[in-house]
Write a protein that holds these residues in place. Structure first.
Motif, PDB file in Angstrom:
ATOM      1  N   MET A   1     -14.185 -28.607 -31.114  1.00  0.00           N
ATOM      2  CA  MET A   1     -14.114 -28.208 -29.707  1.00  0.00           C
ATOM      3  C   MET A   1     -14.334 -29.383 -28.772  1.00  0.00           C
ATOM      4  N   ALA A   2     -15.073 -30.423 -29.260  1.00  0.00           N
ATOM      5  CA  ALA A   2     -15.345 -31.564 -28.402  1.00  0.00           C
ATOM      6  C   ALA A   2     -14.065 -32.319 -28.063  1.00  0.00           C
ATOM      7  N   VAL A   3     -13.073 -32.231 -28.969  1.00  0.00           N
ATOM      8  CA  VAL A   3     -11.822 -32.923 -28.724  1.00  0.00           C
ATOM      9  C   VAL A   3     -10.973 -32.172 -27.699  1.00  0.00           C
ATOM     10  N   GLN A   4     -11.129 -30.834 -27.617  1.00  0.00           N
ATOM     11  CA  GLN A   4     -10.279 -30.038 -26.758  1.00  0.00           C
ATOM     12  C   GLN A   4     -10.640 -30.190 -25.281  1.00  0.00           C
ATOM     13  N   TRP A   5     -11.922 -30.363 -24.976  1.00  0.00           N
ATOM     14  CA  TRP A   5     -12.313 -30.451 -23.567  1.00  0.00           C
ATOM     15  C   TRP A   5     -11.714 -31.652 -22.847  1.00  0.00           C
ATOM     16  N   PRO A   6     -11.735 -32.846 -23.456  1.00  0.00           N
ATOM     17  CA  PRO A   6     -11.035 -33.961 -22.776  1.00  0.00           C
ATOM     18  C   PRO A   6      -9.559 -33.684 -22.569  1.00  0.00           C
ATOM     19  N   LEU A   7      -8.921 -32.979 -23.524  1.00  0.00           N
ATOM     20  CA  LEU A   7      -7.510 -32.653 -23.378  1.00  0.00           C
ATOM     21  C   LEU A   7      -7.287 -31.686 -22.214  1.00  0.00           C
ATOM     22  N   VAL A   8      -8.190 -30.702 -22.070  1.00  0.00           N
ATOM     23  CA  VAL A   8      -8.084 -29.754 -20.964  1.00  0.00           C
ATOM     24  C   VAL A   8      -8.290 -30.460 -19.626  1.00  0.00           C
ATOM     25  N   VAL A   9      -9.293 -31.336 -19.553  1.00  0.00           N
ATOM     26  CA  VAL A   9      -9.560 -32.078 -18.315  1.00  0.00           C
ATOM     27  C   VAL A   9      -8.374 -32.974 -17.971  1.00  0.00           C
ATOM     28  N   HIS A  10      -7.835 -33.620 -18.990  1.00  0.00           N
ATOM     29  CA  HIS A  10      -6.663 -34.481 -18.762  1.00  0.00           C
ATOM     30  C   HIS A  10      -5.491 -33.674 -18.229  1.00  0.00           C
ATOM     31  N   GLY A  11      -5.262 -32.488 -18.793  1.00  0.00           N
ATOM     32  CA  GLY A  11      -4.165 -31.645 -18.320  1.00  0.00           C
ATOM     33  C   GLY A  11      -4.363 -31.177 -16.892  1.00  0.00           C
ATOM     34  N   VAL A  12      -5.597 -30.803 -16.540  1.00  0.00           N
ATOM     35  CA  VAL A  12      -5.886 -30.333 -15.175  1.00  0.00           C
ATOM     36  C   VAL A  12      -5.710 -31.471 -14.171  1.00  0.00           C
ATOM     37  N   VAL A  13      -6.212 -32.651 -14.507  1.00  0.00           N
ATOM     38  CA  VAL A  13      -6.085 -33.802 -13.607  1.00  0.00           C
ATOM     39  C   VAL A  13      -4.610 -34.179 -13.436  1.00  0.00           C
ATOM     40  N   THR A  14      -3.864 -34.187 -14.539  1.00  0.00           N
ATOM     41  CA  THR A  14      -2.435 -34.508 -14.450  1.00  0.00           C
ATOM     42  C   THR A  14      -1.694 -33.503 -13.585  1.00  0.00           C
ATOM     43  N   LEU A  15      -1.985 -32.217 -13.774  1.00  0.00           N
ATOM     44  CA  LEU A  15      -1.346 -31.177 -12.964  1.00  0.00           C
ATOM     45  C   LEU A  15      -1.703 -31.332 -11.491  1.00  0.00           C
ATOM     46  N   LEU A  16      -2.974 -31.651 -11.199  1.00  0.00           N
ATOM     47  CA  LEU A  16      -3.401 -31.833  -9.814  1.00  0.00           C
ATOM     48  C   LEU A  16      -2.691 -33.009  -9.165  1.00  0.00           C
ATOM     49  N   VAL A  17      -2.558 -34.107  -9.898  1.00  0.00           N
ATOM     50  CA  VAL A  17      -1.886 -35.290  -9.354  1.00  0.00           C
ATOM     51  C   VAL A  17      -0.404 -35.001  -9.112  1.00  0.00           C
ATOM     52  N   VAL A  18       0.256 -34.336 -10.055  1.00  0.00           N
ATOM     53  CA  VAL A  18       1.685 -34.035  -9.901  1.00  0.00           C
ATOM     54  C   VAL A  18       1.910 -33.090  -8.728  1.00  0.00           C
TER      55      VAL A  18
END
Length: 400
Positions: A1-18
């Motif tokens: 699960m520790a690996v999934q949280w950075p992926l979720v944060v990365h996806g949210v930040v990328t979506l926000l920037v786009v």
């Protein structure tokens, strides 16, 4: 699960920037942090960087940076061409090094080896055609023939003479020299280029003769990205099948055979074992979306026989026409009001009738864009694929 949280944060930040970059100026985001992020990305960061350069290096450093920026962004140069070739080569190298060893696989046949190389080769060929093909030139000798083929519409184009070349400016497919003034530096002997825009990726003007190559370039690279993401997905599915991951998770770990129960563990295994392939799939998916939007925009221009420059001209024309109609309606309302005041013997009007009566300021006139060059979808497509300047009947076209 520790690996999934950075992926979720990365996806949210990328979506926000786009979203902030593409939609930050929409009225719904006015006054919100999305608008502020949009300003930071498009203007603020650049302004702060210039201030930093001035504070550290002084005005000379700022002038040097602006000169470099002008060369890279405002003048023709091969930087983006080199960048495209580097991106294409590096991406193909990474895919080959990380994924070609899984071909042939459970779902991927050896045939995809050759399909991939052929697809990249065709992409490079289209890139070269777009970059080095003649967009179409107009000289003092043939300008009258182009004017007869593309007559002035007297709406967004008026007959006038080029102050530099001393020849009549043809309208359609000819971009005003104020926009591509560098052509005078490259071609000083009174030659203008028949173009619709300057493509930085190809370092060439896109005009009547090479629009077909440019559209094929965009469409083909969109299909390449989709194909690459699809094949990488098949490779990952094949690895799941060959390693029997679903069977191991259900038989040895007692996990329910359902999507909601298996997906977190499957994703975690893929991220741990095939993270390069997942990153490549995400990269290719994002690029394919961008290419799809870019191709869709230019396809709309081609189907309506409109250049990018003309879209801005039509916007200005519609805005001017709307303001003119509003001024006429306002003048008519003022005239009607004066007449009402002067009619002393007129009986008083019912308040209910006055309430539901249509206001004189309301204007129902629909502003129609009479695009003289839009000959229908089929004719417009044929004009892209088979340019008029390459037809024998070019100079026999009626100027109607």
């Amino acid at each position: 699960m520790a690996v999934q949280w950075p992926l979720v944060v990365h996806g949210v930040v990328t979506l926000l920037v786009v979203v902030s970059f593409l939609c930050g100026r929409w009225p719904i985001f006015r006054g919100t942090f999305v608008e502020k992020i949009h300003y930071l990305i498009t203007y603020g960061a650049y302004d702060y960087f210039l201030r930093f350069v001035v504070a550290v290096f002084g005005s000379r450093g700022r002038n040097c940076f602006v000169a470099v920026e002008n060369y890279c962004c405002e003048r023709p140069n091969p930087i983006l061409q080199i960048f495209y070739l580097v991106i294409l080569g590096v991406t193909y190298f990474i895919i080959g090094k990380s994924s070609f060893r899984y071909i042939p696989g459970f779902y991927v046949s050896e045939f995809h080896w050759y399909i991939g190389m052929l697809a990249v080769g065709v992409g490079v060929l289209l890139f070269l055609l777009t970059s080095f093909s003649d967009p179409g030139t107009v000289t003092a000798e043939n300008v009258s023939k182009y004017v007869s083929a593309y007559p002035y519409d007297d709406i967004i184009y008026m007959e006038k003479e080029c102050s530099t070349c001393k020849i009549l400016k043809s309208d359609y497919y000819l971009l005003d020299l104020s926009i591509v003034a560098y052509v005078i530096d490259v071609l000083p002997d009174s030659i203008t280029t028949a173009v619709g825009c300057l493509s930085g990726m190809q370092n060439n003007c896109i005009g009547e003769k090479n629009t077909r190559y440019f559209m094929a370039f965009l469409l083909w690279h969109f299909l390449i990205c989709l194909y690459g993401a699809f094949v990488l997905g098949l490779i990952l599915a094949g690895q799941l099948k060959e390693h029997k991951i679903i069977y191991v998770l259900t038989a040895y770990y007692g996990i329910d055979h359902s999507f909601s129960s298996l997906s977190p563990h499957v994703v975690q295994w893929l991220l741990g074992s095939y993270n390069t392939q997942i990153l490549l799939i995400m990269f290719l998916a994002i690029i394919s979306l961008l290419l799809a939007g870019f191709f869709g925009y230019h396809a709309h221009l081609c189907l309506t026989n409109t250049t990018t420059n003309e879209t801005f001209k039509w916007q200005d024309y519609v805005s001017w026409k709307r303001k003119l109609n509003e001024a006429k309606a306002s003048a008519a309302a003022l005239k009607a009001g004066i007449q009402t005041i002067n009619e002393e013997a007129k009986a008083p009007e019912s308040k209910w009738r006055a309430f539901f009566c249509r206001s004189p300021l309301q204007n129902d006139d629909v502003i129609v864009k009479n695009n003289l060059y839009d000959q229908g979808i089929i004719s417009n497509i044929c004009e892209i694929i088979f340019p008029l300047s390459e037809r024998k009947s070019l100079f026999h076209r009626k100027s109607t």
